[in-house]
Design an enzyme around this catalytic site. Sequence first.
Site, PDB file in Angstrom:
ATOM      1  N   ASP A 104      89.680  51.573  -3.071  1.00 27.18           N
ATOM      2  CA  ASP A 104      91.062  51.590  -2.597  1.00 27.18           C
ATOM      3  C   ASP A 104      91.532  50.135  -2.598  1.00 27.18           C
ATOM      4  O   ASP A 104      91.252  49.387  -1.658  1.00 27.18           O
ATOM      5  CB  ASP A 104      91.140  52.197  -1.197  1.00 27.18           C
ATOM      6  CG  ASP A 104      92.553  52.190  -0.642  1.00 27.18           C
ATOM      7  OD1 ASP A 104      93.507  52.336  -1.428  1.00 27.18           O
ATOM      8  OD2 ASP A 104      92.703  52.037   0.588  1.00 27.18           O
ATOM      9  N   GLU A 129      92.026  54.214  -6.832  1.00 26.32           N
ATOM     10  CA  GLU A 129      93.320  54.777  -6.446  1.00 26.32           C
ATOM     11  C   GLU A 129      94.433  53.989  -7.115  1.00 26.32           C
ATOM     12  O   GLU A 129      94.425  52.755  -7.106  1.00 26.32           O
ATOM     13  CB  GLU A 129      93.487  54.735  -4.928  1.00 26.32           C
ATOM     14  CG  GLU A 129      94.783  55.365  -4.465  1.00 26.32           C
ATOM     15  CD  GLU A 129      94.916  55.424  -2.957  1.00 26.32           C
ATOM     16  OE1 GLU A 129      96.046  55.215  -2.479  1.00 26.32           O
ATOM     17  OE2 GLU A 129      93.910  55.664  -2.262  1.00 26.32           O
ATOM     18  N   ASP A 158      90.697  52.179   5.070  1.00 24.65           N
ATOM     19  CA  ASP A 158      90.494  51.624   3.729  1.00 24.65           C
ATOM     20  C   ASP A 158      89.227  52.201   3.102  1.00 24.65           C
ATOM     21  O   ASP A 158      89.219  52.591   1.937  1.00 24.65           O
ATOM     22  CB  ASP A 158      90.401  50.096   3.778  1.00 24.65           C
ATOM     23  CG  ASP A 158      91.678  49.454   4.284  1.00 24.65           C
ATOM     24  OD1 ASP A 158      92.733  49.674   3.659  1.00 24.65           O
ATOM     25  OD2 ASP A 158      91.622  48.740   5.297  1.00 24.65           O
TER      26      ASP A 158
END
Length: 174
Positions: free
Chosen positions: A8, A68, A140
């Site tokens: 991420d 992502e 996160d």
Amino acid sequence: MARVLGIDPGLRRTGWGVIETVGNRLRHVGHGVIGTDAKASVPERLRALHEGLSEIVTRYAPDEAAVEETFLNRNPESTLKLGLARGVALLAPALADLPVHEYAANRIKKALVGAGHADKEQVALMVRHLLPGVGDASTDATDALAAAICHAHAAGTHARWRPAPEPAAAKPGP
């Protein structure tokens, strides 16, 4: 068995998570956050992200990575910085010769929660349900684990959809 690194990306905090898949079973391997010093220059922060991700790739030896995709912010400068961090998140596993797959945030949320507009808490709750032992990981890290889970599900589906091999040609009779 396959090992997947989920990432991420963020310039301030990049979440990461590693899972193993055996068939449709998932196992948590590790997770964390790579933080950078907000007072450092952007190049120094990008270097820290690269070094941190490279160390994770070396330590956990994943077979592939899932990153992502970013969305546009209202602030163009923030969007640009996030894009730079995302570039490092794509580059670090690619330099280790790992296949890198990208997933939109709403696809990841839909894969885990069933709704593409789920909030971070719902995603984190589902990650903790699917991967016992994650504990109180930051959002996160749970977002990164969610990317890895999304890829594991997508890869399993693609493997089942591969066309069957052509049957061997029958030998002509006498």
